[in-house]
Design a protein around this motif. Sequence first.
Motif, PDB file in Angstrom:
ATOM      1  N   SER A   1       0.834  -1.197   0.000  1.00 53.80           N
ATOM      2  CA  SER A   1       0.000   0.000   0.000  1.00 53.80           C
ATOM      3  C   SER A   1       0.871   1.250   0.000  1.00 53.80           C
ATOM      4  O   SER A   1       1.893   1.319   0.677  1.00 53.80           O
ATOM      5  N   LYS A   2       0.461   2.259  -0.763  1.00 45.97           N
ATOM      6  CA  LYS A   2       1.226   3.502  -0.857  1.00 45.97           C
ATOM      7  C   LYS A   2       0.585   4.614  -0.025  1.00 45.97           C
ATOM      8  O   LYS A   2      -0.632   4.640   0.161  1.00 45.97           O
ATOM      9  N   VAL A   3       1.438   5.522   0.456  1.00 47.15           N
ATOM     10  CA  VAL A   3       0.969   6.723   1.146  1.00 47.15           C
ATOM     11  C   VAL A   3       0.790   7.808   0.091  1.00 47.15           C
ATOM     12  O   VAL A   3       1.750   8.178  -0.600  1.00 47.15           O
TER      13      VAL A   3
ATOM     14  N   ALA B   1       4.397  26.940   3.506  1.00 45.57           N
ATOM     15  CA  ALA B   1       4.583  26.374   4.845  1.00 45.57           C
ATOM     16  C   ALA B   1       3.440  25.426   5.193  1.00 45.57           C
ATOM     17  O   ALA B   1       3.652  24.378   5.829  1.00 45.57           O
ATOM     18  N   ASP B   2       2.228  25.774   4.786  1.00 42.43           N
ATOM     19  CA  ASP B   2       1.079  24.923   5.065  1.00 42.43           C
ATOM     20  C   ASP B   2       1.176  23.619   4.280  1.00 42.43           C
ATOM     21  O   ASP B   2       0.837  22.548   4.791  1.00 42.43           O
ATOM     22  N   PHE B   3       1.665  23.684   3.052  1.00 43.75           N
ATOM     23  CA  PHE B   3       1.837  22.466   2.253  1.00 43.75           C
ATOM     24  C   PHE B   3       2.878  21.554   2.900  1.00 43.75           C
ATOM     25  O   PHE B   3       2.737  20.334   2.942  1.00 43.75           O
ATOM     26  N   GLN B   4       3.957  22.150   3.419  1.00 42.39           N
ATOM     27  CA  GLN B   4       4.967  21.352   4.090  1.00 42.39           C
ATOM     28  C   GLN B   4       4.399  20.694   5.341  1.00 42.39           C
ATOM     29  O   GLN B   4       4.668  19.520   5.626  1.00 42.39           O
ATOM     30  N   ALA B   5       3.582  21.444   6.093  1.00 44.98           N
ATOM     31  CA  ALA B   5       2.957  20.893   7.294  1.00 44.98           C
ATOM     32  C   ALA B   5       1.998  19.761   6.933  1.00 44.98           C
ATOM     33  O   ALA B   5       1.892  18.753   7.661  1.00 44.98           O
ATOM     34  N   PHE B   6       1.309  19.894   5.826  1.00 46.82           N
ATOM     35  CA  PHE B   6       0.412  18.847   5.314  1.00 46.82           C
ATOM     36  C   PHE B   6       1.194  17.569   5.030  1.00 46.82           C
ATOM     37  O   PHE B   6       0.805  16.464   5.435  1.00 46.82           O
ATOM     38  N   THR B   7       2.331  17.724   4.382  1.00 41.44           N
ATOM     39  CA  THR B   7       3.191  16.587   4.061  1.00 41.44           C
ATOM     40  C   THR B   7       3.763  15.944   5.324  1.00 41.44           C
ATOM     41  O   THR B   7       3.808  14.714   5.449  1.00 41.44           O
ATOM     42  N   ASP B   8       4.180  16.777   6.253  1.00 42.67           N
ATOM     43  CA  ASP B   8       4.727  16.267   7.519  1.00 42.67           C
ATOM     44  C   ASP B   8       3.668  15.496   8.298  1.00 42.67           C
ATOM     45  O   ASP B   8       3.977  14.475   8.940  1.00 42.67           O
ATOM     46  N   TYR B   9       2.432  15.977   8.249  1.00 40.74           N
ATOM     47  CA  TYR B   9       1.337  15.298   8.954  1.00 40.74           C
ATOM     48  C   TYR B   9       1.115  13.897   8.364  1.00 40.74           C
ATOM     49  O   TYR B   9       0.901  12.926   9.099  1.00 40.74           O
ATOM     50  N   ALA B  10       1.180  13.800   7.043  1.00 43.55           N
ATOM     51  CA  ALA B  10       1.013  12.492   6.402  1.00 43.55           C
ATOM     52  C   ALA B  10       2.074  11.514   6.879  1.00 43.55           C
ATOM     53  O   ALA B  10       1.783  10.342   7.146  1.00 43.55           O
ATOM     54  N   ALA B  11       3.310  11.995   7.001  1.00 44.94           N
ATOM     55  CA  ALA B  11       4.398  11.130   7.458  1.00 44.94           C
ATOM     56  C   ALA B  11       4.162  10.652   8.882  1.00 44.94           C
ATOM     57  O   ALA B  11       4.474   9.506   9.224  1.00 44.94           O
ATOM     58  N   GLN B  12       3.581  11.512   9.719  1.00 45.18           N
ATOM     59  CA  GLN B  12       3.288  11.143  11.102  1.00 45.18           C
ATOM     60  C   GLN B  12       2.182  10.104  11.181  1.00 45.18           C
ATOM     61  O   GLN B  12       2.240   9.160  11.980  1.00 45.18           O
ATOM     62  N   VAL B  13       1.182  10.249  10.340  1.00 41.94           N
ATOM     63  CA  VAL B  13       0.005   9.372  10.405  1.00 41.94           C
ATOM     64  C   VAL B  13       0.224   8.056   9.661  1.00 41.94           C
ATOM     65  O   VAL B  13      -0.111   6.975  10.160  1.00 41.94           O
ATOM     66  N   PHE B  14       0.795   8.127   8.455  1.00 43.07           N
ATOM     67  CA  PHE B  14       0.890   6.955   7.595  1.00 43.07           C
ATOM     68  C   PHE B  14       2.314   6.515   7.269  1.00 43.07           C
ATOM     69  O   PHE B  14       2.553   5.367   6.921  1.00 43.07           O
ATOM     70  N   GLY B  15       3.254   7.456   7.309  1.00 45.60           N
ATOM     71  CA  GLY B  15       4.619   7.150   6.894  1.00 45.60           C
ATOM     72  C   GLY B  15       5.041   8.057   5.757  1.00 45.60           C
ATOM     73  O   GLY B  15       4.286   8.930   5.316  1.00 45.60           O
ATOM     74  N   PRO B  16       6.265   7.878   5.255  1.00 48.95           N
ATOM     75  CA  PRO B  16       6.781   8.733   4.179  1.00 48.95           C
ATOM     76  C   PRO B  16       5.866   8.727   2.951  1.00 48.95           C
ATOM     77  O   PRO B  16       5.288   7.701   2.593  1.00 48.95           O
ATOM     78  N   VAL B  17       5.768   9.869   2.313  1.00 49.40           N
ATOM     79  CA  VAL B  17       4.863  10.026   1.171  1.00 49.40           C
ATOM     80  C   VAL B  17       5.435   9.335  -0.068  1.00 49.40           C
ATOM     81  O   VAL B  17       6.566   9.582  -0.470  1.00 49.40           O
TER      82      VAL B  17
ATOM     83  N   LEU C   1      -8.737   0.931  -3.417  1.00 55.93           N
ATOM     84  CA  LEU C   1      -7.722  -0.025  -3.869  1.00 55.93           C
ATOM     85  C   LEU C   1      -6.804  -0.479  -2.736  1.00 55.93           C
ATOM     86  O   LEU C   1      -6.000  -1.388  -2.905  1.00 55.93           O
ATOM     87  N   GLY C   2      -6.911   0.190  -1.578  1.00 57.16           N
ATOM     88  CA  GLY C   2      -6.121  -0.228  -0.428  1.00 57.16           C
ATOM     89  C   GLY C   2      -4.986   0.703  -0.044  1.00 57.16           C
ATOM     90  O   GLY C   2      -4.179   0.369   0.829  1.00 57.16           O
ATOM     91  N   HIS C   3      -4.916   1.865  -0.672  1.00 60.77           N
ATOM     92  CA  HIS C   3      -3.864   2.818  -0.340  1.00 60.77           C
ATOM     93  C   HIS C   3      -4.224   3.623   0.914  1.00 60.77           C
ATOM     94  O   HIS C   3      -5.387   3.718   1.299  1.00 60.77           O
ATOM     95  N   ARG C   4      -3.191   4.192   1.526  1.00 61.33           N
ATOM     96  CA  ARG C   4      -3.362   5.079   2.685  1.00 61.33           C
ATOM     97  C   ARG C   4      -3.314   6.511   2.171  1.00 61.33           C
ATOM     98  O   ARG C   4      -2.300   6.948   1.631  1.00 61.33           O
TER      99      ARG C   4
ATOM    100  N   VAL D   1       3.298   9.120  -3.043  1.00 62.73           N
ATOM    101  CA  VAL D   1       2.663   9.748  -4.208  1.00 62.73           C
ATOM    102  C   VAL D   1       2.001  11.058  -3.789  1.00 62.73           C
ATOM    103  O   VAL D   1       1.322  11.121  -2.762  1.00 62.73           O
ATOM    104  N   LEU D   2       2.198  12.084  -4.590  1.00 61.74           N
ATOM    105  CA  LEU D   2       1.463  13.342  -4.441  1.00 61.74           C
ATOM    106  C   LEU D   2       0.588  13.528  -5.669  1.00 61.74           C
ATOM    107  O   LEU D   2       1.084  13.468  -6.798  1.00 61.74           O
ATOM    108  N   VAL D   3      -0.707  13.753  -5.454  1.00 62.41           N
ATOM    109  CA  VAL D   3      -1.615  14.097  -6.542  1.00 62.41           C
ATOM    110  C   VAL D   3      -1.959  15.576  -6.390  1.00 62.41           C
ATOM    111  O   VAL D   3      -2.777  15.963  -5.557  1.00 62.41           O
ATOM    112  N   ASN D   4      -1.308  16.407  -7.182  1.00 66.28           N
ATOM    113  CA  ASN D   4      -1.565  17.851  -7.188  1.00 66.28           C
ATOM    114  C   ASN D   4      -2.810  18.099  -8.034  1.00 66.28           C
ATOM    115  O   ASN D   4      -2.740  18.259  -9.255  1.00 66.28           O
TER     116      ASN D   4
END
Length: 247
Positions: A8-10, A70-86, A31-34, A88-91
């Motif tokens: 599964s991907k983050v 800064a908010d985008f970076q915080a969004f990414t950091d939050y994902a790492a805390q909850v699910f792990g390293p990112v 599909l089972g992704h996080r 895939v990014l869908v912009n």
Amino acid sequence: MSTLPYPSKVILITGASSGIGEATARRLVGLGHRVLLGARRTDRLQKLVEELRTQGGQADYRALDVTDAADFQAFTDYAAQVFGPVDVLVNNAGVMPLSPLNALKTNEWNQMIDVNIRGVLYGIAAVLPGMEARGRGHIVNVASIGAHVVVPTGAVYCATKYAVWAITDGLRQESNVVRATTISPGVVETELADHISDPVARDAMAEYRRIALKADAIARAIAYAVEQPEDVDVNEIIVRPLAGTGG
């Protein structure tokens, strides 16, 4: 939830409160992704995440202003805390207040530049260092058929989507470890056209949208690019309604 033939991907999805973003969230979580969903309308995100979790999916959400680096970076950091390293990014976040240039809607021009271009760049800036450090990753940028064809009232909008295409192809050429995909939808049933203030452009879009695709058609294209083996880079997918492919 489906069983994936690979781990599964983050996945981060911007503009996930409606339209293509919401449909993509449903598809990828199914599909089972996080998946971490981002948008400004957190009430919609919360409702969607609760629904996905009820169905057994792994999803979370966070308020996101893509025009704030800064908010985008915080969004990414939050994902790492909850699910792990990112992985895939869908912009996907974007705006489309169409108008003729002589209407001089400079505030709307700036809004499109901020969301459609800077928002994509800030997303790349937030995830690219980590992806390169790990030696893998995937950035999917949602452009438009407007990245290939300019139409009246769409000069600025199309310019921003041409920029998305150029940024994505530049990333593809610069990195040997991060996959880069441009998704270019034709007319789709979304809320983008609801914010057109110019009456001529609004009426023209109402007619154009009579053949609109469902948002899940674009979600399926994104899922196809994401599910390819790590050594396969799907560079671009254009998806249009069958009735509009002759134009």
